[in-house]
Structures are given as structure tokens and as C-alpha cells.
Design a protein around this motif. Structure first.
Motif, PDB file in Angstrom:
ATOM      1  N   ALA A  32     -31.567 -17.862  53.288  1.00 64.35           N
ATOM      2  CA  ALA A  32     -31.402 -19.324  53.382  1.00 64.35           C
ATOM      3  C   ALA A  32     -32.611 -19.951  54.068  1.00 64.35           C
ATOM      4  O   ALA A  32     -33.085 -21.018  53.656  1.00 64.35           O
ATOM      5  CB  ALA A  32     -30.119 -19.648  54.156  1.00 64.35           C
ATOM      6  N   SER A  57     -26.732 -25.601  55.105  1.00 64.84           N
ATOM      7  CA  SER A  57     -27.934 -25.023  54.472  1.00 64.84           C
ATOM      8  C   SER A  57     -28.175 -23.595  54.947  1.00 64.84           C
ATOM      9  O   SER A  57     -28.364 -22.688  54.136  1.00 64.84           O
ATOM     10  CB  SER A  57     -29.183 -25.832  54.825  1.00 64.84           C
ATOM     11  OG  SER A  57     -28.994 -27.164  54.515  1.00 64.84           O
ATOM     12  N   ARG A  88     -25.411 -20.900  53.788  1.00 69.20           N
ATOM     13  CA  ARG A  88     -24.919 -20.947  52.400  1.00 69.20           C
ATOM     14  C   ARG A  88     -24.627 -19.569  51.814  1.00 69.20           C
ATOM     15  O   ARG A  88     -23.873 -19.467  50.860  1.00 69.20           O
ATOM     16  CB  ARG A  88     -25.875 -21.732  51.495  1.00 69.20           C
ATOM     17  CG  ARG A  88     -27.276 -21.171  51.352  1.00 69.20           C
ATOM     18  CD  ARG A  88     -28.023 -21.914  50.244  1.00 69.20           C
ATOM     19  NE  ARG A  88     -28.539 -23.188  50.716  1.00 69.20           N
ATOM     20  CZ  ARG A  88     -29.793 -23.377  51.155  1.00 69.20           C
ATOM     21  NH1 ARG A  88     -30.647 -22.378  51.187  1.00 69.20           N
ATOM     22  NH2 ARG A  88     -30.191 -24.544  51.559  1.00 69.20           N
TER      23      ARG A  88
END
Ligand code: AMP
Length: 434
Positions: free
Chosen positions: A15, A97, A100
């Protein structure tokens, strides 16, 4: 050092790669290994230093590992307490974010909106909760949120909690969290109350101090324009005529002033939005999204509303009013020049704000360059000292005719430009007093 050296697991590194972060920022480099080792951390760092990832990445990793080892059902294990709705949303987006590929669930709760979607989300099971103090206490009071399973607690922007009068709410919330926990407290400054709070809630903490408030501004190109109060809006419009300003977060000291600036800019054909505490949560979010998506070029904000706002590739910060607290100047201009990128900060300073400018320059320990050539120079730039303080033999030289005519000329030019190019704005917004 790279992210590979920090002991992070693949789902998180992946990520981070997708965020295009190449190297950890100093606060990340020092905090992540400490948190992964289970230590409490006292972080002296402000927004813009990458502190969200510094606490979010280890939290995600610890919770991910626990779930894999124990295979337990979702339970609320991490709480991040932050002072404003905008910050809560931003932190929630960061967890989303960075997490994820972890399968973990993060929910944000804050006031000013219906509580039902928030309580539904809590009821459906959650691992990480990001909250502002008021709404969280409210939900706890209604029996809709239980903190007894929290084992990772983050207090973000602790000094702002104090400034905004939330410190008692914060203490009440902390009393509901089990004492057997790992705690991280972040604050840009360390006033005595926060140092006392820190020593009461952290166990043998490691202190991580990064870039004191005054040095984070080094990468930002700063300048100041001296201008009379009534001409500030005209100068702002003039500045915004430059295509170099692709996006400008513009600060006003008051909500009323922010509305007036926004209206004058819109009237002058410059797409602008406004964000302050009197706007509804949905209006604030809409204004912020429009700005982030480039639908508006200017976002006019007050300090409280703009606290911690993170806008990628913000080209300029404009101080329409200079703040009376020099630290606020540093926070404001820190919205540009994020994570080591350069940025530009422009300040409009009228005669009454010169003392603020001096305090700011003392704090940042440098003089802010003055832009001399502009269409609206300050007309009242020499204030005579009070009569009784003049030396007895003081014999002021008569104003030289050249100086006089230069002064008249600039006055004439200013009024010409006013009439020619900004007639409409001037008509709609003849002054910018608050
Ligand atoms: P924060 O201080 O957490 O508000 O982060 C400020 C900004 O820095 C955000 O836009 C982050 O996405 C960005 N950021 C955080 N860590 C890094 C990194 N290691 N490299 C580049 N940008 C980063």
C-alpha cells in the motif's frame, strides 16, 4: 533508510508503494520501529511531517498480525482521537489507503452530521475507530460505543485539543479505555498541561521530536506585501490573475471575513469556496472536495476549519490576514510544502499587522522578503511617533517633492487599476474589514 528497513509486512509495504512514498520521513523512521516493538511514544511533530503514517502503519500491522494469529472476530481495538472533523476524515482516509490489503475495518465518527450511519457502522463490527471527542462521548453516553476492548490508543494534535477546550472530554474518554494498552501521543508543541497529561497516560515513553515548529518552513518560499486593509481584496485578485497560482488556500482571521473574501473572488470570476465553523459539515466537505478536485482555485478558510487539512500539490498559501499567534503562521504555511516538497506562502500585511509580522519573523528566525513592486502599495506607511516622544530638537525634513509625487503617482495608479480591472469586485466588496 527505506520502508523495507522498518520491519513492515508485505500488505502494508504494498500500500505504501502505491502511495508512491519512497523513503520514510524522519518521524516515520523513528516512530514505526518503536511502536512495532510495543513501546509508548510521545511524538513532538506537527501535521505535514508524515506523522499519520507513523502511527497508522504500525497500528495496522499489529492488528493484522493479531487477527492472523488469533483469528478473532472483529473487535474495536484501536482508537485515534483527533480534534477536528476534517482531521478525523483525513486520518480515516489514510487508514483506508494504508490498510487496503489488511482486511481491517476503520470507522470515523465526528459531530455535525447524523449519528445513525456511524452507529450502524460501529454495530457492524470495526477494528479501528477515528473520532473527535464530542461525538465520541455522546455515543458512549448513549451506550452505543464501548471502549473496553481498546488496546492501542492514539491522541493526535494534543495541543490543539487543549486550545479548543477539549482536554476535559479527552480525559473523560481516556478514563473509559483500559489502562493495559499501548499509547501514542502527538503534539506540535508541548505546553505544561500537555506534558502533565502525557506523563499521566504514557508508560515509560520514548520521545520522538522532529523538526521544531519554526524550522519546518525552511523549504517554503515566503513573501509579504504591505497593503492597506481596504485594498487587500484588490491585491488578492491581482495576485490570482497570475497563472502560477494553481491552487491557493487563503486564510482569513474571521468567518465573516472568509465569506466576504470568497464572495468577492467569485464576483471577480475566480472560482472559490469557503470553509469555516459556521458551515455545515456537508458544505465544508463539498468545498474541500471541489478544491481538491480543482473545480475551485481558491479555498478561503479560517484557522480552526483548516487545521490539519492535507491537500496534495497545493501551490500557494495566502495569508489574507496575518495571524496574531506566530505559531499559527507556521501551521498555515505548512499546508503547502508537504512532506519535503517546496511551496509558496504569500502574506498581505496592513499597518496594524506589522507587529504580528515581527513576532512571526522572530519565531521563524528570518526576515520574510517584502515584495515592493505591486499595484496597491501601502499609503499610510509612515506613522509619526507620538509627539511627546520626539526629541526636543527634532526637526523633520520637509517631504521631498520627488517622494511626494511618487506617492501621488502610486495612489493614482492604484485608483486607475481599481477602476479599470477590478471595478466589479470593488463595487461588490468595497472593504474587507471584519
Ligand atoms: P501528515 O503529516 O501525516 O499529515 O502527512 C503529510 C503528507 O505527507 C500527506 O500528504 C502524506 O500523504 C504525505 N506523506 C506521508 N509520508 C510520506 C512519505 N514517506 N513520503 C512522501 N509523502 C509522505
Amino acid at each position: 533508510m527505506t520502508f523495507n528497513d522498518l520491519g513492515l509486512i508485505e500488505p502494508i509495504k504494498r500500500a505504501v508503494r502505491e502511495e508512491a512514498y519512497e523513503i520514510p520521513t524522519p518521524v516515520q523512521e523513528r516512530t514505526i520501529p518503536l511502536l512495532l516493538a510495543g513501546r509508548d511514544v510521545l511524538g513532538c511533530a506537527q501535521t505535514g511531517t508524515g506523522k499519520t503514517a507513523a502511527f497508522a502503519l504500525p497500528i495496522l500491522q499489529m492488528l493484522y498480525n493479531r487477527r492472523r494469529e488469533r483469528g478473532t472476530a472483529r473487535s474495536l481495538q484501536a482508537l485515534i482521537l483527533t480534534p477536528t472533523r476534517e482531521l478525523a476524515i483525513q486520518i480515516g482516509e489514510s487508514f483506508h489507503s494504508y490498510g487496503r490489503y489488511t482486511g481491517l475495518k476503520c470507522v470515523c465518527i465526528f459531530g455535525g452530521v447524523s449519528q445513525n450511519p456511524q452507529t450502524d457502522a460501529l454495530g457492524a463490527g470495526v477494528d479501528i475507530l477515528v473520532a473527535t471527542p464530542g461525538r465520541l462521548l455522546d455515543l458512549i453516553g448513549q451506550g452505543l460505543c464501548d471502549l473496553s476492548t481498546i488496546s492501542l490508543f492514539t491522541l493526535d494534535e494534543a495541543d490543539r485539543m487543549l486550545d479548543m477546550g477539549f482536554i476535559h472530554d479527552v480525559q473523560k474518554i481516556i478514563s473509559k479505555i483500559p489502562t493495559k494498552r499501548q499509547t501514542m501521543l502527538f503534539s506540535a508543541t508541548m505546553p505544561q498541561e500537555i506534558a502533565t497529561l502525557a506523563s499521566s497516560i504514557l508508560k515509560s515513553p520514548e520521545t520522538v521530536t522532529v523538526t521544531p515548529v519554526s524550522s519546518t518552513v525552511d523549504s517554503i518560499e515566503q513573501s509579504v506585501y504591505f497593503v492597506d486593509k481596504a485594498n487587500k481584496i484588490l491585491l488578492l485578485i491581482e495576485l490570482l490573475c497570475s497563472s502560477a497560482i494553481t491552487s491557493a488556500l487563503t486564510f482569513s482571521r474571521t468567518k465573516h471575513g472568509a465569506n466576504k473574501i470568497c464572495k468577492a473572488l467569485c464576483d471577480a470570476g475566480i472560482p472559490s469556496g469557503v470553509i469555516h465553523g459556521n458551515k455545515s459539515q456537508s458544505a465544508r466537505q463539498a468545498a474541500l472536495s471541489d478544491f481538491k478536485e480543482g473545480k475551485t482555485r481558491v479555498l478561503v478558510a479560517t484557522d480552526i476549519a483548516a487545521r490539519g487539512i492535507d491537500i496534495d500539490r497545493l501551490s500557494h498559501v495566502i495569508n489574507f490576514d496575518l495571524p496574531n499567534e506566530p505559531e499559527t503562521y507556521v501551521h498555515r504555511i505548512g499546508r503547502t510544502g508537504r512532506a519535503g516538497l517546496s511551496g509558496i506562502a504569500i502574506s498581505l500585511c496592513n499597518i496594524d499587522e506589522k507587529a504580528y509580522l515581527r513576532s512571526i519573523e522572530r519565531l521563524i528566525n528570518k526576515e520574510i522578503p517584502v515584495v515592493e513592486q505591486h499595484p496597491f502599495p501601502m499609503q499610510i506607511f509612515t506613522l509619526s511617533p507620538p509627539e511627546q516622544k520626539q526629541p526636543r530638537n527634532f526637526n523633520p525634513a520637509p517631504l521631498r517633492s520627488g517622494a511626494k509625487s511618487a506617492n501621488n503617482r502610486s495612489r493614482h495608479e492604484a485608483s486607475f487599476r481599481k477602476n479599470a480591472s477590478h471595478k466589479r469586485a470593488a463595487r461588490n466588496n468595497p472593504d474587507t474589514d471584519h
